[in-house]
Design an enzyme around this catalytic site. Structure first.
Site, PDB file in Angstrom:
ATOM      1  N   HIS A   1     -45.400  -1.962 -53.270  1.00 23.91           N
ATOM      2  CA  HIS A   1     -46.612  -2.793 -53.219  1.00 23.91           C
ATOM      3  C   HIS A   1     -47.623  -2.372 -54.280  1.00 23.91           C
ATOM      4  O   HIS A   1     -48.548  -3.126 -54.583  1.00 23.91           O
ATOM      5  CB  HIS A   1     -47.227  -2.799 -51.816  1.00 23.91           C
ATOM      6  CG  HIS A   1     -47.991  -1.572 -51.434  1.00 23.91           C
ATOM      7  ND1 HIS A   1     -47.507  -0.634 -50.562  1.00 23.91           N
ATOM      8  CD2 HIS A   1     -49.216  -1.131 -51.789  1.00 23.91           C
ATOM      9  CE1 HIS A   1     -48.400   0.323 -50.385  1.00 23.91           C
ATOM     10  NE2 HIS A   1     -49.452   0.049 -51.137  1.00 23.91           N
TER      11      HIS A   1
ATOM     12  N   ASP B   1     -40.371  -0.561 -49.485  1.00 24.88           N
ATOM     13  CA  ASP B   1     -41.655  -0.371 -50.157  1.00 24.88           C
ATOM     14  C   ASP B   1     -41.629   0.823 -51.116  1.00 24.88           C
ATOM     15  O   ASP B   1     -42.534   1.654 -51.120  1.00 24.88           O
ATOM     16  CB  ASP B   1     -42.801  -0.223 -49.163  1.00 24.88           C
ATOM     17  CG  ASP B   1     -44.165  -0.536 -49.803  1.00 24.88           C
ATOM     18  OD1 ASP B   1     -44.199  -0.811 -51.020  1.00 24.88           O
ATOM     19  OD2 ASP B   1     -45.179  -0.493 -49.092  1.00 24.88           O
TER      20      ASP B   1
ATOM     21  N   SER C   1     -51.810   5.186 -51.984  1.00 20.00           N
ATOM     22  CA  SER C   1     -50.453   4.646 -51.977  1.00 20.00           C
ATOM     23  C   SER C   1     -49.640   5.206 -53.119  1.00 20.00           C
ATOM     24  O   SER C   1     -50.072   5.216 -54.265  1.00 20.00           O
ATOM     25  CB  SER C   1     -50.485   3.119 -52.113  1.00 20.00           C
ATOM     26  OG  SER C   1     -50.703   2.513 -50.885  1.00 20.00           O
TER      27      SER C   1
END
Length: 355
Positions: free
Chosen positions: A93, A124, A207
């Protein structure tokens, strides 16, 4: 309790940590002096550095040089240097649909170009490669996920809100969590099993960064943080999730070797589905829209129009709950699938395929 990554909903939600704030706080003990009425004073006690603080500082020195900042067209996030060939692992992402990136490594402030190698949205995860390998590039050491236990102290390292080389600390709160990520707000829609839950702050921008143990090993990649609608969808303190190192290595090794994931390890029925609502507009099952010819469901006799209500003993009343039930299974495994056809409940044994 079902947990899913959904923005702006009045339930517990998870938000993809793509870009906000966090800072390092390494606390040492210190006692100040005081003045007595008699005029006598006591000297300040010497600063004492605890063993734990020393451990923190050692881990930070060892691992932070392996954590990079990734700039995309939509913001800033983090990544981990995977090997000495310039491969960097991060979240799918984070990269989105982009192919080119700017990366700042710990060995210098000058940005470097990087190119997408491959992305695997189902887990992911993604791998990018630096266009030029700088001197002193330091790959991270990945730990054994099977040895991660509740109560282990961990540090989260990344670049929240562009604050590169930021560190937070906490513990492993739980292991083996299965969570789902919404496609809203840049998420991939992935359902990920065996995630590590941590109390270390996972803020937007963390992230793709590193969740690290006190042995200076990366045990996971911070990916999701819980959001609490009661405080305006802001991050709920102390509830974050990281993809375990074992899955990171499985995916990254394949991408580095073959340029793509060739063995996902993810079980599949070989169907497309949608959630069915009952007369009260509540989820009541998962309707099969199409069946892949020769796939697991096809071989078991499942047809379009069937409504799947259970996988094993787990109720599957929504598409998300079906994905979560399959996420903990393995390709080639046999599982009982219960579905409704023409008002009749049917139970069949299905040999699972692979995503």
């Amino acid at each position: 309790m079902e947990i899913s990554l959904v923005r702006r909903r009045a339930v517990l939600t998870l938000t993809a940590a793509v870009c906000a704030v966090c800072a390092v706080a390494l606390v040492g003990g210190c006692t100040g002096g005081s003045s007595e009425d008699s005029g006598a004073t006591t000297q300040a006690a010497p600063r004492v550095t605890s063993d734990l603080q020393t451990d923190y500082q050692t881990v930070i020195r060892n691992v932070l040089p392996s954590v990079v900042q990734i700039e995309t067209g939509s913001g800033l996030a983090s990544g981990i240097v995977y090997n000495n060939k310039g491969h960097v692992v991060t979240n799918a992402h984070v990269v989105g649909a982009e192919k080119k990136f700017r990366v700042t490594v710990a060995t210098g402030e000058q940005e470097l170009g990087a190119t997408l190698v491959s992305t695997f949205p189902e887990q992911d995860l993604a791998v990018i490669q630096l266009d030029k390998i700088p001197a002193g590039l330091k790959p991270a050491t990945f730990g054994d996920s099977s040895k991660v236990e509740v109560g282990h102290i961990v540090l989260a390292m990344g670049s929240p809100l562009g604050l590169s080389s930021s560190v937070t600390q906490g513990i492993v709160s739980a292991v083996g969590r299965t969570v789902s990520e919404s496609e809203q707000g840049g998420g991939t829609g992935a359902t990920i099993a065996n995630m590590v839950q941590t109390s270390a702050a996972i803020n937007p921008g963390n992230s793709g960064g590193a969740l690290v143990n006190l042995d200076s090993e990366v045990i996971g990649i911070p990916t999701l943080a819980a959001a609490d609608p009661s405080i305006g969808e802001a991050a709920a303190p102390g509830i974050g999730f990281a993809i375990p190192a074992s899955m990171v290595k499985t995916v990254a090794d394949q991408i580095v070797k073959d340029g793509r994931v060739t063995d996902s390890g993810r079980a599949a029925l070989g169907i497309t589905v949608r959630t069915v609502l009952d007369d009260s507009y509540q989820p009541s099952g998962v309707a099969v829209v199409s069946v892949a010819k020769g796939g697991a469901a096809d071989k078991a006799g499942i047809r379009p129009g069937d409504i799947i209500t259970k996988v094993g003993s787990t109720e599957t009343l929504t598409v998300t709950s079906l994905a979560e039930a399959l996420a903990v299974e393995k390709p080639g495994g046999v599982v009982a699938v219960t579905y409704v056809r023409d008002g009749e409940s049917v139970r069949v044994e299905v040999t699972l395929g692979e995503v």
